[in-house]
Design an enzyme around this catalytic site. Structure first.
Site, PDB file in Angstrom:
ATOM      1  N   HIS A  57     -10.499   9.198  -2.763  1.00 11.21           N
ATOM      2  CA  HIS A  57      -9.741   9.947  -1.766  1.00 11.21           C
ATOM      3  C   HIS A  57     -10.501  11.212  -1.436  1.00 11.21           C
ATOM      4  O   HIS A  57     -11.105  11.806  -2.317  1.00 11.21           O
ATOM      5  CB  HIS A  57      -8.341  10.293  -2.291  1.00 11.21           C
ATOM      6  CG  HIS A  57      -7.407  10.689  -1.220  1.00 11.21           C
ATOM      7  ND1 HIS A  57      -7.342  11.983  -0.733  1.00 11.21           N
ATOM      8  CD2 HIS A  57      -6.537   9.963  -0.487  1.00 11.21           C
ATOM      9  CE1 HIS A  57      -6.449  12.017   0.231  1.00 11.21           C
ATOM     10  NE2 HIS A  57      -5.955  10.817   0.410  1.00 11.21           N
ATOM     11  N   ASP A 104      -2.752   3.453  -1.368  1.00 10.54           N
ATOM     12  CA  ASP A 104      -2.795   2.113  -0.802  1.00 10.54           C
ATOM     13  C   ASP A 104      -3.193   1.034  -1.790  1.00 10.54           C
ATOM     14  O   ASP A 104      -3.176  -0.145  -1.458  1.00 10.54           O
ATOM     15  CB  ASP A 104      -3.730   2.084   0.403  1.00 10.54           C
ATOM     16  CG  ASP A 104      -3.049   2.738   1.579  1.00 10.54           C
ATOM     17  OD1 ASP A 104      -1.827   2.569   1.678  1.00 10.54           O
ATOM     18  OD2 ASP A 104      -3.715   3.427   2.354  1.00 10.54           O
TER      19      ASP A 104
HETATM   20  N1  ACO Z   1     -15.893   2.357  -4.181  1.00  7.96           N
HETATM   21  C1  ACO Z   1     -17.143   2.656  -4.657  1.00  7.96           C
HETATM   22  N2  ACO Z   1     -17.745   3.847  -4.505  1.00  7.96           N
HETATM   23  C2  ACO Z   1     -17.060   4.792  -3.845  1.00  7.96           C
HETATM   24  C3  ACO Z   1     -15.781   4.580  -3.338  1.00  7.96           C
HETATM   25  C4  ACO Z   1     -15.179   3.304  -3.539  1.00  7.96           C
HETATM   26  N3  ACO Z   1     -13.960   3.035  -3.066  1.00  7.96           N
HETATM   27  N4  ACO Z   1     -15.346   5.696  -2.735  1.00  7.96           N
HETATM   28  C5  ACO Z   1     -16.327   6.594  -2.851  1.00  7.96           C
HETATM   29  N5  ACO Z   1     -17.364   6.055  -3.530  1.00  7.96           N
HETATM   30  C6  ACO Z   1     -18.609   6.732  -3.941  1.00  7.96           C
HETATM   31  C7  ACO Z   1     -19.558   6.908  -2.761  1.00  7.96           C
HETATM   32  O1  ACO Z   1     -20.461   5.828  -2.661  1.00  7.96           O
HETATM   33  C8  ACO Z   1     -20.242   8.181  -3.135  1.00  7.96           C
HETATM   34  O2  ACO Z   1     -21.176   7.888  -4.154  1.00  7.96           O
HETATM   35  P1  ACO Z   1     -22.559   8.725  -4.238  1.00  7.96           P
HETATM   36  O3  ACO Z   1     -22.164  10.146  -4.520  1.00  7.96           O
HETATM   37  O4  ACO Z   1     -23.308   8.082  -5.364  1.00  7.96           O
HETATM   38  O5  ACO Z   1     -23.231   8.558  -2.915  1.00  7.96           O
HETATM   39  C9  ACO Z   1     -19.142   9.023  -3.786  1.00  7.96           C
HETATM   40  O6  ACO Z   1     -18.231   8.048  -4.349  1.00  7.96           O
HETATM   41  C10 ACO Z   1     -18.393   9.931  -2.812  1.00  7.96           C
HETATM   42  O7  ACO Z   1     -17.933   9.128  -1.733  1.00  7.96           O
HETATM   43  P2  ACO Z   1     -17.704   9.662  -0.256  1.00  7.96           P
HETATM   44  O8  ACO Z   1     -17.651   8.487   0.653  1.00  7.96           O
HETATM   45  O9  ACO Z   1     -18.708  10.738   0.030  1.00  7.96           O
HETATM   46  O10 ACO Z   1     -16.291  10.345  -0.388  1.00  7.96           O
HETATM   47  P3  ACO Z   1     -15.361  10.753   0.811  1.00  7.96           P
HETATM   48  O11 ACO Z   1     -14.469  11.827   0.299  1.00  7.96           O
HETATM   49  O12 ACO Z   1     -16.157  11.031   2.038  1.00  7.96           O
HETATM   50  O13 ACO Z   1     -14.523   9.409   1.121  1.00  7.96           O
HETATM   51  C11 ACO Z   1     -12.889   7.711   1.032  1.00  7.96           C
HETATM   52  C12 ACO Z   1     -13.230   9.184   0.707  1.00  7.96           C
HETATM   53  C13 ACO Z   1     -13.207   7.411   2.501  1.00  7.96           C
HETATM   54  C14 ACO Z   1     -11.392   7.516   0.835  1.00  7.96           C
HETATM   55  C15 ACO Z   1     -13.705   6.790   0.093  1.00  7.96           C
HETATM   56  O14 ACO Z   1     -13.395   7.072  -1.260  1.00  7.96           O
HETATM   57  C16 ACO Z   1     -13.482   5.316   0.404  1.00  7.96           C
HETATM   58  O15 ACO Z   1     -14.172   4.750   1.245  1.00  7.96           O
HETATM   59  N6  ACO Z   1     -12.512   4.638  -0.313  1.00  7.96           N
HETATM   60  C17 ACO Z   1     -12.209   3.257  -0.051  1.00  7.96           C
HETATM   61  C18 ACO Z   1     -11.297   3.147   1.179  1.00  7.96           C
HETATM   62  C19 ACO Z   1      -9.893   3.616   0.919  1.00  7.96           C
HETATM   63  O16 ACO Z   1      -9.255   3.261  -0.070  1.00  7.96           O
HETATM   64  N7  ACO Z   1      -9.376   4.428   1.852  1.00  7.96           N
HETATM   65  C20 ACO Z   1      -7.992   4.920   1.804  1.00  7.96           C
HETATM   66  C21 ACO Z   1      -7.962   6.397   1.572  1.00  7.96           C
HETATM   67  S1  ACO Z   1      -6.292   6.919   1.329  1.00  7.96           S
HETATM   68  C22 ACO Z   1      -5.652   6.978   2.889  1.00  7.96           C
HETATM   69  O17 ACO Z   1      -6.286   7.141   3.881  1.00  7.96           O
HETATM   70  C23 ACO Z   1      -4.240   6.820   2.948  1.00  7.96           C
END
Ligand code: ACO
Length: 428
Positions: A307, A364
């Site tokens: 998140h 979710d």
């Molecule tokens: N699975 C694996 N790795 C992940 C995930 C995941 N679900 N989420 C983040 N990471 C990793 C990224 O690859 C990154 O790794 P790195 O530092 O080695 O490059 C690190 O964690 C940070 O990730 P970001 O994408 O920079 O984090 P950000 O805060 O921008 O994104 C997000 C948050 C979009 C929710 C992300 O965690 C994601 O894509 N999750 C999966 C989709 C999801 O569940 N979305 C619902 C969010 S809740 C809502 O909207 C109601």
């Protein structure tokens, strides 16, 4: 004396006020930065940018706190109804009994939609995603109520649009579903409460009696409360941004629905179930998918994990996980996908990659499992989220308007070609 922060650049020092909110969150107010220094800030994804001062929702990602207008989410989800929470978000206070009765009655009286909506609905191919249909139908309200195009509407007129949105959204959502499966639509039943009416419009068949299960209606009401607002997320910021141009409230909410649709935002609930089903079909090996999620050469992400703001736990996920167990046991549903979800959650929470990046299950991860148990089809999950988020979007739009916020217009750092001479095609 109020705080300030200093920036030094090329031998010059600039001072900016630091403002502090009621929960002691501080921000450097840089509105005059460009005027005094020629600099702008660069913050892709607005990870560090406060776009507004808001009095609606407080969340603390580190502590896992979420409050609507000061009330804790777990308390609201136990003691309130969705319409009570909607009133709280939109008007700022919990309603008295008389206010609540009047609000519910008004919403009930506006559930019907113009018959011509059916013609619009008929124009969609049967495989249209219900989120696209929902956003179109909500936007079409600006055509049925062109008064909403006037940016100088009175508060009373604005309030009527708000009531219409809350009243008609369940009708549109259910009709989008009925259209998709080729069934005739059901008209609203104004003898029922908000959730029971929605369930009837979704599931009643013309040839059969339908009575919604109170366990299902109560679970749905709770889910809607948990989704009702979440401060300046992608879809809410979209609603405020579109609203800031003084487009109709219907256009702003429709834009919010589109922003919510994506798998990185509200669309995650659909993606979670699709992911869990794919894992099940592939032999149920959670570890294999955990490794895929960690592999930087593999685009796969563990949906429902991570998140932007919560870096400890998502308080909504805690409530939802418990609700999922309760709903499944009370409805007598055994869902093998729930077992995979639990296994995956356990494996991820004990894995160094996820621990280091503070990746926890979000709201979710479990909501899709409840929706499935309630009989809601997968591609309607994000529509359910939109139904829940509607009062939050409305409250944020209303606040943006009442604050008389300027049109949203970020800047950029241009990195393209510098000026060059045009060359005619036959000389290139
Ligand atoms: N699975 C694996 N790795 C992940 C995930 C995941 N679900 N989420 C983040 N990471 C990793 C990224 O690859 C990154 O790794 P790195 O530092 O080695 O490059 C690190 O964690 C940070 O990730 P970001 O994408 O920079 O984090 P950000 O805060 O921008 O994104 C997000 C948050 C979009 C929710 C992300 O965690 C994601 O894509 N999750 C999966 C989709 C999801 O569940 N979305 C619902 C969010 S809740 C809502 O909207 C109601």
């Amino acid at each position: 004396m109020s705080d300030s922060a200093k920036l030094s650049y090329k031998g010059q020092e600039y001072e900016f006020p630091v403002i502090t909110g009621t929960e002691n969150e501080s921000a450097i107010e840089i509105g005059k930065l460009r005027d005094v220094s020629g600099l702008i800030t660069l913050d892709p994804g607005y990870k560090n940018t406060g776009a507004t001062k808001s009095a609606i929702t407080f969340l603390d990602g580190e502590e896992g706190i979420l409050r609507y207008r000061g009330y804790k989410i777990d308390e609201l989800s136990k003691k309130s109804t969705f319409l009570e929470v909607a009133y709280l978000l939109i008007y700022g206070e919990l309603p008295t009994q008389a206010e609540y009765d009047a609000f519910s009655k008004e919403i009930t009286q506006h559930t019907l939609v113009h018959e011509d909506i059916k013609k619009i609905l008929a124009g969609f191919p049967s495989n249209a995603h219900p989120m696209g249909v929902l956003s179109s139908l909500i936007c079409s309200l600006s055509a049925f109520y062109p008064d909403s195009l006037n940016p100088n509407q009175t508060d009373e007129e604005i309030n009527l649009s708000i009531i219409r949105l809350l009243a008609k959204m369940p009708t549109f959502a259910a009709w989008a579903f009925k259209n998709k499966i080729g069934h005739p639509v059901n008209y609203p039943d104004n003898n029922l409460d908000y959730c029971a009416n929605f369930l009837k419009m979704m599931f009643a068949l013309p040839a059969e009696q339908y009575e919604s299960d109170p366990v299902v209606a109560t679970a749905l009401d709770k889910l809607l409360i948990l989704h009702a607002d979440h401060e300046q997320n992608c879809s809410t910021s979209t609603v405020r941004m579109v609203g800031s141009s003084q487009a109709s409230i219907y256009a702003a909410i429709s834009a919010g629905i589109n922003a919510l649709w994506g798998p990185l935002h509200g669309g995650a609930n659909q993606s979670v179930i699709e992911m869990l089903e794919a894992i099940k079909a592939d032999g149920g090996d959670a570890k294999k998918y955990l490794d895929k999620a960690k592999d930087k050469n593999d685009p796969f992400r563990l949906m429902g994990f991570g998140h932007r703001v919560y870096k400890n736990f998502d308080p909504r996920a805690k409530i939802i996980k418990q609700a999922a167990d309760e709903v499944l046991s009370r409805l007598g549903v055994t869902d093998p996908v729930l077992e995979i979800a639990k296994e995956l959650e356990y494996a991820a929470l004990n894995d160094q990659y996820f621990i280091d990046r503070k990746l926890y299950p979000n709201v979710d991860f479990y909501s899709g499992i409840i929706y499935r148990a309630l009989g809601i089809p997968t591609d309607m999950f994000t529509v359910m989220f939109a139904l829940g988020r509607l009062p939050g979007w409305i409250a944020q739009w209303k606040e943006m308007r009442e604050n008389k916020e300027p049109i949203g217009r970020p800047r950029q750092v241009y990195v393209g070609a510098t000026e060059r001479e045009y060359v005619f095609i036959n000389k290139r």
